[in-house]
Write an enzyme that holds these catalytic residues in place. Structure first.
Site, PDB file in Angstrom:
ATOM      1  N   PHE A 102       0.845  -1.195   0.000  1.00  0.00           N
ATOM      2  CA  PHE A 102       0.000   0.000   0.000  1.00  0.00           C
ATOM      3  C   PHE A 102       0.886   1.253   0.000  1.00  0.00           C
ATOM      4  O   PHE A 102       1.848   1.342   0.762  1.00  0.00           O
ATOM      5  CB  PHE A 102      -0.888  -0.027   1.242  1.00  0.00           C
ATOM      6  CG  PHE A 102      -2.017   0.958   1.207  1.00  0.00           C
ATOM      7  CD1 PHE A 102      -3.190   0.659   0.537  1.00  0.00           C
ATOM      8  CD2 PHE A 102      -1.913   2.192   1.837  1.00  0.00           C
ATOM      9  CE1 PHE A 102      -4.237   1.568   0.509  1.00  0.00           C
ATOM     10  CE2 PHE A 102      -2.957   3.105   1.814  1.00  0.00           C
ATOM     11  CZ  PHE A 102      -4.123   2.785   1.143  1.00  0.00           C
ATOM     12  N   ASP A 139       1.699  -5.114   8.558  1.00  0.00           N
ATOM     13  CA  ASP A 139       0.505  -4.279   8.461  1.00  0.00           C
ATOM     14  C   ASP A 139      -0.694  -5.210   8.303  1.00  0.00           C
ATOM     15  O   ASP A 139      -0.761  -5.997   7.350  1.00  0.00           O
ATOM     16  CB  ASP A 139       0.633  -3.325   7.268  1.00  0.00           C
ATOM     17  CG  ASP A 139      -0.503  -2.300   7.237  1.00  0.00           C
ATOM     18  OD1 ASP A 139      -1.613  -2.626   7.711  1.00  0.00           O
ATOM     19  OD2 ASP A 139      -0.289  -1.191   6.728  1.00  0.00           O
ATOM     20  N   TYR A 181     -10.941   1.137  10.475  1.00  0.00           N
ATOM     21  CA  TYR A 181     -12.179   1.421   9.733  1.00  0.00           C
ATOM     22  C   TYR A 181     -12.502   0.400   8.652  1.00  0.00           C
ATOM     23  O   TYR A 181     -13.469   0.556   7.923  1.00  0.00           O
ATOM     24  CB  TYR A 181     -12.153   2.835   9.148  1.00  0.00           C
ATOM     25  CG  TYR A 181     -10.909   3.196   8.343  1.00  0.00           C
ATOM     26  CD1 TYR A 181     -10.778   2.768   7.033  1.00  0.00           C
ATOM     27  CD2 TYR A 181      -9.899   3.962   8.884  1.00  0.00           C
ATOM     28  CE1 TYR A 181      -9.653   3.105   6.297  1.00  0.00           C
ATOM     29  CE2 TYR A 181      -8.772   4.303   8.169  1.00  0.00           C
ATOM     30  CZ  TYR A 181      -8.651   3.864   6.857  1.00  0.00           C
ATOM     31  OH  TYR A 181      -7.542   4.190   6.132  1.00  0.00           O
ATOM     32  N   LYS A 182     -11.697  -0.637   8.523  1.00  0.00           N
ATOM     33  CA  LYS A 182     -11.987  -1.662   7.504  1.00  0.00           C
ATOM     34  C   LYS A 182     -12.799  -2.782   8.155  1.00  0.00           C
ATOM     35  O   LYS A 182     -13.950  -2.556   8.526  1.00  0.00           O
ATOM     36  CB  LYS A 182     -10.680  -2.128   6.880  1.00  0.00           C
ATOM     37  CG  LYS A 182     -10.053  -1.006   6.029  1.00  0.00           C
ATOM     38  CD  LYS A 182      -8.659  -1.313   5.549  1.00  0.00           C
ATOM     39  CE  LYS A 182      -8.149  -0.137   4.713  1.00  0.00           C
ATOM     40  NZ  LYS A 182      -6.685  -0.056   4.701  1.00  0.00           N
ATOM     41  N   ARG A 212     -12.400  -4.848  -7.334  1.00  0.00           N
ATOM     42  CA  ARG A 212     -12.164  -5.485  -6.039  1.00  0.00           C
ATOM     43  C   ARG A 212     -13.489  -5.685  -5.299  1.00  0.00           C
ATOM     44  O   ARG A 212     -14.293  -4.766  -5.183  1.00  0.00           O
ATOM     45  CB  ARG A 212     -11.232  -4.591  -5.229  1.00  0.00           C
ATOM     46  CG  ARG A 212     -10.822  -5.158  -3.903  1.00  0.00           C
ATOM     47  CD  ARG A 212      -9.789  -4.283  -3.247  1.00  0.00           C
ATOM     48  NE  ARG A 212     -10.379  -3.071  -2.701  1.00  0.00           N
ATOM     49  CZ  ARG A 212      -9.812  -2.317  -1.752  1.00  0.00           C
ATOM     50  NH1 ARG A 212      -8.634  -2.640  -1.281  1.00  0.00           N
ATOM     51  NH2 ARG A 212     -10.413  -1.241  -1.308  1.00  0.00           N
TER      52      ARG A 212
HETATM   53  C1  LIG Z   1      -6.061   1.161   4.484  1.00  0.00           C
HETATM   54  C2  LIG Z   1      -4.605   0.988   4.640  1.00  0.00           C
HETATM   55  C3  LIG Z   1      -3.843   1.967   5.272  1.00  0.00           C
HETATM   56  C4  LIG Z   1      -4.495   3.240   5.723  1.00  0.00           C
HETATM   57  O1  LIG Z   1      -3.655   4.079   6.407  1.00  0.00           O
HETATM   58  P1  LIG Z   1      -4.260   5.396   7.070  1.00  0.00           P
HETATM   59  O2  LIG Z   1      -3.122   5.997   7.760  1.00  0.00           O
HETATM   60  O3  LIG Z   1      -5.381   4.972   7.952  1.00  0.00           O
HETATM   61  O4  LIG Z   1      -4.818   6.259   5.985  1.00  0.00           O
HETATM   62  C5  LIG Z   1      -2.490   1.725   5.455  1.00  0.00           C
HETATM   63  N1  LIG Z   1      -1.920   0.584   5.003  1.00  0.00           N
HETATM   64  C6  LIG Z   1      -2.635  -0.368   4.373  1.00  0.00           C
HETATM   65  C7  LIG Z   1      -1.974  -1.622   3.918  1.00  0.00           C
HETATM   66  C8  LIG Z   1      -3.992  -0.186   4.165  1.00  0.00           C
HETATM   67  O5  LIG Z   1      -4.707  -1.108   3.516  1.00  0.00           O
END
Ligand SMILES: *Cc1c(COP(=O)(O)O)cnc(C)c1O
Length: 415
Positions: free
Chosen positions: A127, A196, A221-222, A374
């Site tokens: 990401f 992560d 939030y996921k 997705r």
């Molecule tokens: C959704 C996601 C994030 C989000 O990071 P924020 O700091 O909350 O915006 C980070 N890493 C991964 C792998 C994600 O899927």
């Protein structure tokens, strides 16, 4: 051929079917984007009203003690710990995933310093925010961020590797790493492993202590349904609890209310806190985490995983049955041990427009650049019949060519 009736029967037999009632889901829609923003827990509006009107409105500043506000990062962290193979006092909920990654990656790099190791190793498809944070830290420490495809990562774990930083389930492809095996490879090379869990916590079994991982962060939030921009969480293995993280703030101090001039980090995971916790956001996140913990008496994460695989298997099978010949190519691996709770496809053209046209049919998935359709299947509330409806809508959109209408290609700010 699998029929709608068969899907309804599978729902009737689903041991987790009652958990759907824990959410306020809009009528007539199939929500396959809980991996991006979990839906609203039914308990949340009343709980937030209570926090706002009673705890804040009536009790005012007393609530830091009387309503336990000051302990909320630990309380919510302790609940999340149950989902990721951690002890309750090893996790705090705070800040964003990006910020928490900065903290743990910095702590991990502090171990490597002086050992002649100068590389952070990660996956090219990771990401972007993770890569940005890692690249910035590498630069500041005179190190290098080295990226590779998943297959080529083991070869990079050598005497130069300081940290292996991976996202457990890839946000685009849905491919899942073997956390224990990759952690072992990192350790064998003398490197630390930072994970992560954004697309794993609450969706797939995670055993951080079992895997012997070093650090982890994840998203609120996921699959944890904490609401837009919910706080993230951070875990650190006990053997690293003495390390410092760079965002020294008063909430991570050993005695914040002594108001000392000098910083003395709190013992344990509390030193990963920085500033004052967002009580409204943490209260919402707690409601979200509680929806996942509601599965505990029904088999917990293992039961969620069984259902998630049943849903994703069904989706893959139905797409093969009903959407063959329309150019969809599955990107997500088939083997259960290699995938998370989402299924993704590519298509030569029209990916974005197809996802937009599906919204008009009441099916919400999402599109990820450059060409990924997705679909996330959160097992808490997704039904087999939802999978059926999604595939029928997809078939209609593809067969009719409706996605070619120009309005479906207009891009919004958030995709
Ligand atoms: C959704 C996601 C994030 C989000 O990071 P924020 O700091 O909350 O915006 C980070 N890493 C991964 C792998 C994600 O899927």
């Amino acid at each position: 051929m699998i029929t709608e009736q068969e899907c309804l029967e599978r729902d009737a037999r689903d041991p987790l079917r009652r958990l759907r009632a824990l959410f306020q889901l809009p009528e007539g829609q199939v929500y396959l984007d809980g991996n991006s923003l979990g839906p609203l827990p039914a308990a949340m509006p009343a709980r937030l009203r209570e926090v706002v009107e009673q705890e804040w409105g009536q009790a005012l500043i007393r609530s830091w003690n009387d309503a336990g506000w000051i302990d909320l990062p630990q309380r919510v962290g302790g609940k999340i710990a149950q989902l990721i193979g951690a002890a309750a006092d090893e996790v705090v909920a705070c800040d964003s995933t990006s910020v928490n990654l900065y903290k743990v990656l910095s702590a991990a790099l502090s171990v490597a310093r002086g050992r002649g190791r100068d590389r952070i190793v990660s996956e090219r498809s990771n990401f972007p925010t993770d890569l940005y944070v890692a690249a910035a830290l590498a630069e500041r420490h005179g190190m290098q961020l080295v990226l590779a495809d998943a297959e080529d990562i083991p070869a990079l774990l050598d005497a130069r590797a300081a940290v292996l930083m991976l996202t457990h389930v890839d946000y685009r492809s849905g491919r899942m790493h073997d956390m224990a095996a990759m952690t072992r490879l990192a350790h064998d090379a003398g490197a630390l492993a930072v994970w992560d869990l954004a697309h794993s916590a609450g969706a797939v079994p995670v055993d951080l202590n079992g895997a012997g991982a070093d650090f982890a962060v994840g998203c609120g939030y996921k699959y944890l349904n904490g609401g837009p921009g919910a706080p993230s969480f951070v875990w650190v293995h006990r053997r690293h609890h003495d390390l410092r993280q760079p965002l020294a703030g008063w909430m991570g101090h050993a005695a914040p209310f002594d108001f000392q001039t000098d910083y003395a980090p709190a013992p344990g995971i509390a030193r990963y806190l920085c500033g004052t916790p967002s009580i409204l956001a943490l209260s919402a996140l707690e409601c979200g985490v509680d929806t996942v913990l509601a599965a505990e008496p029904l088999g917990g994460v293992a039961a969620l995983r069984r259902k998630s695989l049943a849903l994703t298997d069904l989706f893959i099978e139905l797409v093969e049955q009903y959407c063959a010949g329309h150019g969809l190519e599955r990107v997500t691996p088939l083997a259960p041990e290699d995938r998370g709770s989402q299924v993704c496809y590519t298509r030569g053209e029209g990916g974005y427009a197809i996802v937009q046209a599906l919204v008009e049919h009441g099916v919400i998935g999402d599109f990820r650049e450059p060409d990924i359709l997705r679909f996330g299947f959160a097992p808490l509330y997704t039904r087999h019949v939802d999978v059926w409806r999604a595939v029928q809508a997809l078939r209609e959109v593809l067969e009719s060519g409706q996605w070619r209408e120009p309005r479906f290609s207009r891009r919004a700010a958030v995709t």
